[in-house]
Write a protein that holds these residues in place. Structure first.
Motif, PDB file in Angstrom:
ATOM      1  N   ARG A  62       2.244  -3.658 -16.446  1.00  0.00           N
ATOM      2  CA  ARG A  62       3.075  -2.583 -15.907  1.00  0.00           C
ATOM      3  C   ARG A  62       3.220  -2.674 -14.391  1.00  0.00           C
ATOM      4  NH1 ARG A  62       6.412   0.190 -18.990  1.00  0.00           N
ATOM      5  NH2 ARG A  62       5.504   0.654 -20.991  1.00  0.00           N
ATOM      6  N   LEU A  63       2.520  -3.616 -13.771  1.00  0.00           N
ATOM      7  CA  LEU A  63       2.520  -3.733 -12.318  1.00  0.00           C
ATOM      8  C   LEU A  63       3.165  -5.043 -11.883  1.00  0.00           C
ATOM      9  CD1 LEU A  63      -1.171  -2.612 -11.687  1.00  0.00           C
ATOM     10  CD2 LEU A  63       0.892  -1.181 -11.605  1.00  0.00           C
ATOM     11  N   CYS A  64       3.941  -4.966 -10.841  1.00  0.00           N
ATOM     12  CA  CYS A  64       4.549  -6.157 -10.240  1.00  0.00           C
ATOM     13  C   CYS A  64       4.322  -6.042  -8.741  1.00  0.00           C
ATOM     14  CB  CYS A  64       6.041  -6.191 -10.551  1.00  0.00           C
ATOM     15  SG  CYS A  64       6.910  -7.541  -9.724  1.00  0.00           S
ATOM     16  N   THR A  65       3.718  -7.064  -8.161  1.00  0.00           N
ATOM     17  CA  THR A  65       3.433  -7.018  -6.727  1.00  0.00           C
ATOM     18  C   THR A  65       4.551  -7.679  -5.933  1.00  0.00           C
ATOM     19  OG1 THR A  65       2.124  -9.053  -6.819  1.00  0.00           O
ATOM     20  CG2 THR A  65       0.936  -6.969  -7.102  1.00  0.00           C
ATOM     21  N   LEU A  66       4.845  -7.064  -4.807  1.00  0.00           N
ATOM     22  CA  LEU A  66       5.888  -7.544  -3.894  1.00  0.00           C
ATOM     23  C   LEU A  66       5.355  -7.486  -2.475  1.00  0.00           C
ATOM     24  CD1 LEU A  66       8.721  -5.340  -5.380  1.00  0.00           C
ATOM     25  CD2 LEU A  66       8.529  -7.812  -5.673  1.00  0.00           C
ATOM     26  N   ALA A  67       5.799  -8.424  -1.660  1.00  0.00           N
ATOM     27  CA  ALA A  67       5.355  -8.441  -0.267  1.00  0.00           C
ATOM     28  C   ALA A  67       6.546  -8.577   0.659  1.00  0.00           C
ATOM     29  CB  ALA A  67       4.383  -9.585  -0.026  1.00  0.00           C
TER      30      ALA A  67
END
Length: 96
Positions: A62-67
């Motif tokens: 359910r989590l997507c990391t973005l930078a």
């Protein structure tokens, strides 16, 4: 919809690596929302996602990391392009 009902919503939370942003991401993910976790660096975003999975028993899927460092327009543009490419819709933007 009850608080525990699954959600098909996708929410981008900027500044989601600590404080109010992290808590907002936690509460949304606990309700079944797909949460795009933004951090200034990939390492900060990944660490925040790892904390949520470890401490709140949130499904990592359910989590997507973005930078992106918002002081660098090219990083913001790259993040936006990735969101458009990977997510069919964005329901909510939480600017933290």
């Amino acid at each position: 919809m009850s608080d525990s009902a699954p959600s098909s919503r996708t929410v981008l939370v900027t500044g989601a690596t600590s404080g109010i942003g992290l808590e907002t991401a936690r509460q949304l993910a606990e309700r079944g929302t797909t949460v795009l976790l933004h951090g200034r660096t990939a390492e900060e975003a990944r660490a925040a996602a790892d904390r949520l999975v470890a401490t709140a028993a949130i499904d990592a899927n359910r989590l997507c990391t973005l930078a992106a460092d918002f002081t660098h327009l090219d990083e913001v543009e790259a993040m936006a392009m990735r969101i458009v490419a990977e997510h069919p819709h964005l329901d909510v933007l939480v600017n933290n």
